[in-house]
Design an enzyme around this catalytic site. Structure first.
Site, PDB file in Angstrom:
ATOM      1  N   ASN A 115      38.940  50.396  42.849  1.00 35.14           N
ATOM      2  CA  ASN A 115      38.410  50.252  44.213  1.00 35.14           C
ATOM      3  C   ASN A 115      39.528  50.426  45.245  1.00 35.14           C
ATOM      4  OD1 ASN A 115      35.437  49.474  44.541  1.00 35.14           O
ATOM      5  ND2 ASN A 115      36.053  48.315  42.751  1.00 35.14           N
ATOM      6  N   MET A 143      40.767  38.516  41.008  1.00 38.28           N
ATOM      7  CA  MET A 143      40.007  37.560  40.198  1.00 38.28           C
ATOM      8  C   MET A 143      40.406  36.111  40.471  1.00 38.28           C
ATOM      9  SD  MET A 143      38.146  39.727  39.008  1.00 38.28           S
ATOM     10  CE  MET A 143      37.116  38.945  37.785  1.00 38.28           C
ATOM     11  N   ARG A 144      40.707  35.813  41.707  1.00 35.33           N
ATOM     12  CA  ARG A 144      41.098  34.445  42.033  1.00 35.33           C
ATOM     13  C   ARG A 144      40.324  34.012  43.279  1.00 35.33           C
ATOM     14  NH1 ARG A 144      45.230  31.870  39.597  1.00 35.33           N
ATOM     15  NH2 ARG A 144      46.013  33.720  38.534  1.00 35.33           N
ATOM     16  N   LEU A 158      39.868  32.225  46.779  1.00 37.37           N
ATOM     17  CA  LEU A 158      40.730  31.868  47.899  1.00 37.37           C
ATOM     18  C   LEU A 158      40.249  30.540  48.470  1.00 37.37           C
ATOM     19  CD1 LEU A 158      40.881  35.335  49.705  1.00 37.37           C
ATOM     20  CD2 LEU A 158      42.533  34.397  48.077  1.00 37.37           C
ATOM     21  N   ASN A 160      35.065  41.692  50.443  1.00 37.66           N
ATOM     22  CA  ASN A 160      35.125  41.676  48.978  1.00 37.66           C
ATOM     23  C   ASN A 160      34.032  42.580  48.443  1.00 37.66           C
ATOM     24  OD1 ASN A 160      35.923  40.790  46.323  1.00 37.66           O
ATOM     25  ND2 ASN A 160      34.076  39.534  46.263  1.00 37.66           N
ATOM     26  N   HIS A 180      31.585  42.971  45.121  1.00 33.24           N
ATOM     27  CA  HIS A 180      31.102  42.241  43.955  1.00 33.24           C
ATOM     28  C   HIS A 180      30.134  43.145  43.195  1.00 33.24           C
ATOM     29  CE1 HIS A 180      29.943  38.758  41.563  1.00 33.24           C
ATOM     30  NE2 HIS A 180      28.696  39.116  41.747  1.00 33.24           N
ATOM     31  N   THR A 225      33.676  34.190  52.671  1.00 34.18           N
ATOM     32  CA  THR A 225      33.638  32.872  53.304  1.00 34.18           C
ATOM     33  C   THR A 225      34.044  31.857  52.228  1.00 34.18           C
ATOM     34  OG1 THR A 225      31.306  32.769  52.704  1.00 34.18           O
ATOM     35  CG2 THR A 225      31.823  33.484  54.947  1.00 34.18           C
ATOM     36  N   GLU A 277      30.376  51.536  43.741  1.00 34.58           N
ATOM     37  CA  GLU A 277      31.267  50.585  44.413  1.00 34.58           C
ATOM     38  C   GLU A 277      32.265  51.334  45.288  1.00 34.58           C
ATOM     39  OE1 GLU A 277      33.282  47.681  42.008  1.00 34.58           O
ATOM     40  OE2 GLU A 277      31.597  47.553  40.628  1.00 34.58           O
TER      41      GLU A 277
HETATM   42  C1  GRF Z   1      34.882  46.023  39.647  1.00 35.28           C
HETATM   43  O1  GRF Z   1      33.635  45.933  39.001  1.00 35.28           O
HETATM   44  C2  GRF Z   1      34.823  45.176  40.891  1.00 35.28           C
HETATM   45  O2  GRF Z   1      33.537  45.130  41.459  1.00 35.28           O
HETATM   46  C3  GRF Z   1      35.188  43.839  40.352  1.00 35.28           C
HETATM   47  O3  GRF Z   1      36.279  44.118  39.498  1.00 35.28           O
HETATM   48  C4  GRF Z   1      35.973  45.336  38.803  1.00 35.28           C
HETATM   49  C5  GRF Z   1      37.213  46.163  38.624  1.00 35.28           C
HETATM   50  O4  GRF Z   1      37.562  46.632  39.876  1.00 35.28           O
HETATM   51  N1  GRF Z   1      35.488  42.921  41.396  1.00 35.28           N
HETATM   52  P1  GRF Z   1      38.857  47.588  40.078  1.00 35.28           P
HETATM   53  O5  GRF Z   1      38.683  48.800  39.178  1.00 35.28           O
HETATM   54  O6  GRF Z   1      40.065  46.777  39.683  1.00 35.28           O
HETATM   55  O7  GRF Z   1      38.815  47.943  41.531  1.00 35.28           O
END
Ligand code: GRF
Length: 203
Positions: free
Chosen positions: A13, A89-90, A92, A106, A108, A140, A173
């Site tokens: 992304n 992956m954390r 906030l 973000n 999702h 949020t 995405e």
């Molecule tokens: C994606 O599915 C994103 O929506 C989620 O993490 C996955 C990996 O994302 N939050 P990326 O390839 O690291 O951007």
């Protein structure tokens, strides 16, 4: 607009946002990528594109608060207009979000409010969903619950696994996030005082 992107993994992304920002008419530029994982594959992809990277490994700090304080100090020096979480992956804390409220996006991998949290594709399959997709939202204090900025839908196909569905969602995405960032950066949309997304240009 100055953008800092947060990643924890492959950063596809982040790459999609960087590619979008490369267009001459795009109203934003990525000034840095921040990760909590020194092994995040996205760090090399950012460096290849000449984007500064900063790693803040959680275990290097005594507490979540100290970890976030280190990141906030780096952000103060970077003075971003916008923060994009992209596979970060954390969670906030409220203290972290507050100074940037209304300026953190973000993505999702589900059609929120369905399937907040993890393992979204397996959960969609288990629920017998016939569509799936992604959501770009303002961040949020609650997890995966901020005002929705953009959503994209894909079909669930017979024989889909969480991997095949994840791959199909990932492609939308990338498009969805780039479009949402453009509209936010150029002022077409913002998070209104009522906590809902407000779009300028029409009442
Ligand atoms: C994606 O599915 C994103 O929506 C989620 O993490 C996955 C990996 O994302 N939050 P990326 O390839 O690291 O951007």
């Amino acid at each position: 607009k100055r953008v800092v992107v947060f990643i924890s993994g492959g950063g596809s992304n982040m790459v999609a946002l960087a590619d979008a920002c490369a267009a001459p008419d795009f109203p934003a530029e990525i000034v840095a990528v921040i990760s909590d994982k020194p092994t995040a594959g996205g760090l090399a992809k950012a460096a290849e594109r000449g984007i500064a990277t900063h790693v803040f490994e959680r275990r290097a700090y005594g507490s979540k608060g100290e970890h976030e304080a280190a990141i906030l100090a780096a952000l103060a020096a970077l003075s971003p207009d916008i923060i994009c979480l992209a596979g970060y992956m954390r969670l906030l804390s409220a203290d972290f979000i507050r100074p940037y409220e209304g300026r953190i996006l973000n993505i999702h991998p589900s059609l929120l409010p369905l399937f907040p949290g993890l393992h979204t594709h397996q959960r969609a399959l288990d629920a017998g969903m016939m569509v799936a997709g992604c959501t770009v939202h303002f961040v949020t204090e609650g997890m995966d619950e901020g005002p929705i900025v953009a959503q994209s839908v894909v079909p669930v196909l017979p024989g889909d696994t969480s991997d095949s569905l994840a791959a199909r969602v990932l492609t939308v995405e990338h498009r969805s996030y780039a479009q949402a960032l453009r509209l936010f950066a150029d002022g077409t949309l913002r998070m209104g005082a009522d906590g809902r997304v407000a779009r300028t240009g029409f009442a």
